[in-house]
Design a protein around this motif. Structure first.
Motif, mmCIF file in Angstrom:
data_model
loop_
_atom_site.group_PDB
_atom_site.id
_atom_site.type_symbol
_atom_site.label_atom_id
_atom_site.label_comp_id
_atom_site.label_asym_id
_atom_site.label_seq_id
_atom_site.Cartn_x
_atom_site.Cartn_y
_atom_site.Cartn_z
ATOM 1 N N ARG A 65 0.802 -1.257 -0.515
ATOM 2 C CA ARG A 65 -0.150 -0.109 0.412
ATOM 3 C C ARG A 65 0.785 0.979 0.081
ATOM 4 N NH1 ARG A 65 -0.572 3.634 3.665
ATOM 5 N NH2 ARG A 65 -2.783 5.446 4.049
ATOM 6 N N ASN A 66 1.991 1.343 0.861
ATOM 7 C CA ASN A 66 2.591 2.218 1.238
ATOM 8 C C ASN A 66 3.520 2.870 -0.279
ATOM 9 O OD1 ASN A 66 2.005 3.048 3.653
ATOM 10 N ND2 ASN A 66 3.894 1.818 4.545
ATOM 11 N N ARG A 99 2.546 2.000 -3.440
ATOM 12 C CA ARG A 99 1.608 2.501 -4.091
ATOM 13 C C ARG A 99 1.357 4.066 -4.020
ATOM 14 N NH1 ARG A 99 -2.100 -1.852 -4.100
ATOM 15 N NH2 ARG A 99 -2.821 -0.620 -2.572
ATOM 16 N N TRP A 100 1.132 4.503 -2.874
ATOM 17 C CA TRP A 100 0.932 5.434 -2.137
ATOM 18 C C TRP A 100 2.056 6.508 -2.692
ATOM 19 C CZ3 TRP A 100 -3.878 8.334 -2.393
ATOM 20 C CH2 TRP A 100 -4.850 7.638 -2.040
ATOM 21 N N GLY A 131 5.750 12.731 -0.974
ATOM 22 C CA GLY A 131 6.041 11.339 -0.990
ATOM 23 C C GLY A 131 7.376 10.687 -0.651
ATOM 24 N N ILE A 149 5.568 8.675 3.796
ATOM 25 C CA ILE A 149 5.778 7.329 3.194
ATOM 26 C C ILE A 149 6.716 6.866 3.771
ATOM 27 C CG2 ILE A 149 4.029 5.937 2.083
ATOM 28 C CD1 ILE A 149 2.412 8.766 0.280
ATOM 29 N N SER A 170 -7.838 9.075 4.460
ATOM 30 C CA SER A 170 -6.785 8.514 3.159
ATOM 31 C C SER A 170 -5.580 9.269 3.231
ATOM 32 C CB SER A 170 -7.317 8.213 1.704
ATOM 33 O OG SER A 170 -7.354 9.709 1.854
ATOM 34 N N GLU A 171 -4.588 8.702 3.259
ATOM 35 C CA GLU A 171 -3.548 9.630 1.815
ATOM 36 C C GLU A 171 -3.657 10.985 1.849
ATOM 37 O OE1 GLU A 171 -0.691 6.785 3.338
ATOM 38 O OE2 GLU A 171 -0.114 8.902 3.345
#
Lengths: 318, 280
Positions: A22-23, A25-26, B91, B95, B182-183
């Protein structure tokens, strides 16, 4: 601190957990504007430049592959060598002078002067003003008859050179104009100086060290990473110098592709620009681009290798 | 103490004088009459002030049209740079994904790529991209697009924003995720508001860079009515006999917005510098 990856297994294909997938992808989604730009505006154009350098291409009809002809032409092109010389002359002077000026100004600003904010503002401001406008101003300032520079030199009893009419002085003019950007680097250096722990100086003073010894043994070694940063960026920008040369020569220059007295203001990128966009020699210009690319990488690599001998790295916290 | 601070003061005052003189001369020449501007040797202070030079300069060249073009390019590039570089920095900082650091180093390494290397190829590529009629051009050439879009991923801005975002406690993101955000929601509602100072720094640096850019509009814009000030003024001086006082007046007007921006946002400029902001 977050727990490191659940298990650092030695399996050949580490399988990602659901959270990591998931990380990933984001993460990729968020950086996608850069990723796209990197591939479409850097990687692909570089490959395309290599391809074009082996072709004859005017930008209109499809490119025709002609092997190494463009590179053979470069080797015997006097204007290529001239522009390479002008650019290296510029870089070889502008980078060390820039480092020296930044260091002197930064050390002076670091001396707890009450009015330092004023100096900082005046020194920094020219570095964010447009180079094209500064160059336009200098066309006038360097004029041998009406120009202020020679008027002031005359008042000081110094000789009045024909700045933009003499090849050597024309090259030096480019270096001088670039120094108006030194204030920016002076502030980068100042930030570096302020990061040096005061205790180092205090204990040196207890040992009886004078100002010069403190500079030589504490300041300079701890500033070497910043100096390296300046050299690397200065080198890269130096090889790209274009706008000031273009403006000072009025953009036109000689019929044969030259610029300035004895082509002294024909910088490398200026020549590249002329070949590609004034003469429609896109293939030849692509070959010039490849040479610039290779020389930039080689010089940056050489500087990093040389720097290993003198850059002082503190134990970094990871 | 007094003795100790004399030398640095002398150095700084001389330095400031040298750095300010060209602009002093620009300004005094801008308000000289035509005859006084062509005196040899030049006068150090104007005998009479010809303030009308500014009005003359803006009517000699289509100054306001060029200024509007500069403004559109600057605003476009700034908005694009802020939006995309904030996303990218998020990004790279908020994350954790496998390979993140390696990709980030690649991103930083692109600083060493001299832009002119890809000039020829990019021009050819943009010349083949359809513009769908934007600004009446068939391709991206002769539109503002090549001047605006490539700013979208600038390693300096990404680095600057990333440094800033790394300083925001992890727990904030975790709490937001636990709440089911959500992100994108975490980015927008939690991190972005805390990143405002860095956003301002990037916006300012990107705006100044776009306003100052010369080579790209010179290459990509071909119709006179699309020129920004940089190219418009340079071409004008090439094609006409230059009246120095008017040229200096026009230069003053070009430099002025940046001086004003600097006076208003000095703190942010300095912050940008100390994190490693460098003119591109």
């Amino acid at each position: 601190m977050a727990a490191a990856a659940p298990a650092l297994t030695r399996s050949r294909r580490p399988r990602l957990g659901a959270l990591e997938r998931r990380n990933l992808r984001w993460g990729l989604l968020f950086i996608s504007p850069w990723l796209f730009g990197f591939l479409a505006l850097s990687v692909f154009p570089i490959l395309y430049t290599f391809f074009l350098s082996f072709t004859r291409y005017s930008g209109i009809r499809p490119p025709v592959i002609i092997g190494l002809t463009n590179y053979e032409r470069i080797a015997t092109d006097p204007l290529f060598w001239k522009s390479a010389y002008n650019t290296l002359f510029y870089t070889a002077l502008a980078v060390p002078i820039g480092v020296l000026m930044a260091m002197i100004l930064a050390v002076a600003m670091n001396q707890k002067l009450r009015e330092v904010g004023i100096y900082r503002a005046i020194l920094y401001l020219p570095s964010i003003l447009p180079v094209f406008a500064i160059s336009l101003i200098f066309i006038y300032l360097l004029n041998p008859a009406y120009g202020m520079v020679n008027a002031l030199l005359g008042l000081a009893g110094l000789p009045s050179p024909n700045w933009l009419g003499d090849p050597t002085y024309a090259r030096i003019s480019l270096v001088l104009i670039a120094q108006l950007g030194a204030g920016q680097w002076a502030l980068v250096f100042l930030a570096g100086l302020r990061g040096i722990p005061i205790e180092l100086y205090e204990s040196a003073e207890i040992d009886g060290a004078g100002a010069w010894t403190k500079f030589r043994r504490i300041t300079l070694p701890l500033m070497t990473p910043v100096i390296l940063y300046d050299i690397i960026i200065g080198l890269s920008l130096g090889l790209q110098v274009f706008t000031s040369a273009f403006i000072l020569t009025g953009g036109g220059g000689g019929r044969g592709g030259g610029a300035g007295p004895d082509n002294a203001l024909l910088t490398y990128v200026y020549y590249l620009y002329k070949q590609a966009f004034q003469f429609g020699q896109m293939g030849y210009a692509a070959a010039l681009s490849v040479v610039l690319f290779v020389v930039s990488l080689v010089l940056a690599g050489a500087v990093f290798r040389w720097a290993r001998g003198w850059v002082f790295y503190e134990a970094e916290d990871a | 103490m007094l003795r100790k601070s004399v030398l640095p003061r002398i150095v700084l005052i001389v330095g400031c004088a040298l750095f300010a003189l060209p602009f002093y001369f620009m300004f005094v020449s801008a308000v000289k009459t035509g005859t006084e501007a062509s005196l040899a040797p030049p006068t150090l202070f104007p005998h009479t002030f010809a303030w009308s030079n500014f009005a003359d300069a803006v009517s000699y060249i289509p100054f306001f049209l060029y200024a509007l073009n500069s403004l559109i390019i600057t605003v476009g590039a700034t908005i694009g740079a802020v939006l995309s570089n904030t996303l990218i920095a998020y990004g790279f900082s908020r994350i954790r994904w496998p390979g993140r650091n390696i990709v980030f180093y690649v991103c930083l390494a692109t600083v060493f790529l001299p832009y002119p290397v890809v000039l020829v190829a990019l021009f050819d590529i943009f010349g083949k991209l359809p513009s769908f009629g934007i600004q009446g051009a068939r391709s991206w050439v002769d539109t503002f697009l090549p001047l605006i879009v490539p700013v979208f991923g600038n390693p300096f801005y990404i680095f600057l924003m990333r440094q800033f975002m790394m300083g925001i406690p992890r727990e904030l993101s975790d709490a937001s995720r636990v709440d089911g955000a959500s992100e994108l929601q975490t980015f927008w509602h939690v991190i972005l508001p805390l990143t405002k100072p860095a956003v301002v720094v990037v916006a300012i640096l990107a705006a100044v860079a776009a306003w100052n850019e010369f080579l790209l509009p010179l290459l990509y814009l071909q119709s006179n009515e699309k020129y920004p000030l940089a190219v418009g003024l340079a071409f004008y001086t090439q094609e006409h006999d230059v009246l120095y006082n008017l040229l200096m007046a026009a230069s003053t007007l070009i430099v002025l917005p940046i001086v004003v921006m600097f006076l208003l946002f000095q703190r942010f400029f300095i912050e940008g510098i100390t994190v490693g902001g460098v003119k591109g």
